[in-house]
Scaffold this active site. Sequence first.
Site, PDB file in Angstrom:
ATOM      1  N   ILE A   1      28.728  25.428 -11.786  1.00  0.00           N
ATOM      2  CA  ILE A   1      28.758  27.252 -12.065  1.00  0.00           C
ATOM      3  C   ILE A   1      28.208  27.844 -11.058  1.00  0.00           C
ATOM      4  O   ILE A   1      28.618  29.116 -10.591  1.00  0.00           O
ATOM      5  CB  ILE A   1      28.197  27.271 -13.411  1.00  0.00           C
ATOM      6  CG1 ILE A   1      28.745  26.608 -14.547  1.00  0.00           C
ATOM      7  CG2 ILE A   1      28.099  28.763 -13.799  1.00  0.00           C
ATOM      8  CD1 ILE A   1      28.239  26.634 -15.911  1.00  0.00           C
TER       9      ILE A   1
ATOM     10  N   GLN B   1      17.955  21.191 -14.468  1.00  0.00           N
ATOM     11  CA  GLN B   1      18.263  19.656 -14.960  1.00  0.00           C
ATOM     12  C   GLN B   1      19.400  19.674 -15.720  1.00  0.00           C
ATOM     13  O   GLN B   1      19.073  19.849 -16.911  1.00  0.00           O
ATOM     14  CB  GLN B   1      16.848  18.685 -14.858  1.00  0.00           C
ATOM     15  CG  GLN B   1      17.433  17.360 -15.057  1.00  0.00           C
ATOM     16  CD  GLN B   1      18.323  16.717 -14.098  1.00  0.00           C
ATOM     17  OE1 GLN B   1      17.635  16.716 -12.997  1.00  0.00           O
ATOM     18  NE2 GLN B   1      19.392  16.210 -14.218  1.00  0.00           N
TER      19      GLN B   1
ATOM     20  N   TYR C   1      17.064  18.798 -23.415  1.00  0.00           N
ATOM     21  CA  TYR C   1      17.805  19.703 -22.747  1.00  0.00           C
ATOM     22  C   TYR C   1      17.634  21.073 -23.434  1.00  0.00           C
ATOM     23  O   TYR C   1      17.366  22.050 -23.052  1.00  0.00           O
ATOM     24  CB  TYR C   1      19.072  19.409 -22.559  1.00  0.00           C
ATOM     25  CG  TYR C   1      19.889  20.445 -21.520  1.00  0.00           C
ATOM     26  CD1 TYR C   1      19.730  20.682 -20.332  1.00  0.00           C
ATOM     27  CD2 TYR C   1      20.801  21.018 -22.212  1.00  0.00           C
ATOM     28  CE1 TYR C   1      20.321  21.526 -19.734  1.00  0.00           C
ATOM     29  CE2 TYR C   1      21.670  22.193 -21.626  1.00  0.00           C
ATOM     30  CZ  TYR C   1      21.506  22.345 -20.326  1.00  0.00           C
ATOM     31  OH  TYR C   1      22.352  23.348 -19.554  1.00  0.00           O
TER      32      TYR C   1
END
Length: 328
Positions: A12, A89, A154
């Site tokens: 991205i 990450q 995450y």
Amino acid sequence: MKILVTGGAGFIGSHLADNFARRGHDVTVLDNLEPYYDLRLKEHNIDVGHRATSESDGSYEFVEGSVTDTTLLDELITGTDIVFHQAAQAGVRTSVDHPKMVTEYNVDGTVNVLDAARKVNVERVVHASSSSVYGKPAYLPYDEDHPRSPVSPYGVSKVAAEHYARVYNEIYGLPTVSLRYFTVYGPRMRPNMAISNFVSRCLRGKSPIVYGDGTQTRDFTYIADIARVNGKLLTTSQADGETLNVGSTDTIDILTLAETVRDTIDPTLEIQFAERQEGDAEHTHADVSKAQRLLDYTPTRSIREGVDEFIDWYRENRDWYEPLVMNS
């Protein structure tokens, strides 16, 4: 305008960086070249960024380094107008195996970026968040007020980073925007994602592999739509202090996605199934009405249209891209 894109050699971030450079802006990319996947893809992204400047009066500079390096961040952010903070990450499954590393990059790194930006009064920090913040759906589609109960480290890290962005806006007056991306795909996408794997395997005459029973649904977002909505934030303050969903509003179950790719490339292939992996959300589906209201955001491609475009792109770039997918 002087722009810093953290994580700007990734999927991205690189699309944002070369788009901004092509539009005549002066872009600095910070990336630590984490070998989460084949680094040749990031090297290719950097080359694309450099080539983008041949089409405009913009500039592109790559700096190897990490958002954990506060001295480097202070140096790079000084004189910057807007920061697009994409560094993280990535990988839900990676976060299950390495939760402390995810916290270091995604939470501590975000605080470092926000604090460096606060000290020099940048115009805006745009923070890349994720639909992973939602976790188990209480209702669908997700709006921004939906409870956040992430099912992976995450997702937890992205919730924490969002809160820090909000607090830096409320307490310090730093203009921040958090964009919750819903599964982004398209040209130069990470090789270890479902769509790239399905396409790669089918083009090589191998069956696509579905993890779990394939009933999981996803709202996939085409990269051009992500780049466009970020571009809006160069010139508008309408979304400052806000968190916005950025998705396609179009969902598909993973089995149907695999079948769609298979039927386009080689209908004779059988679908294979493997054990579902930890940390995957059951469903994602974006309500983008807030982004439509504040940023005039409208997705331009259905998942089927976007997959067709990606397959065409893959075929055109197969000589260099496919070895990277196979090596992931």
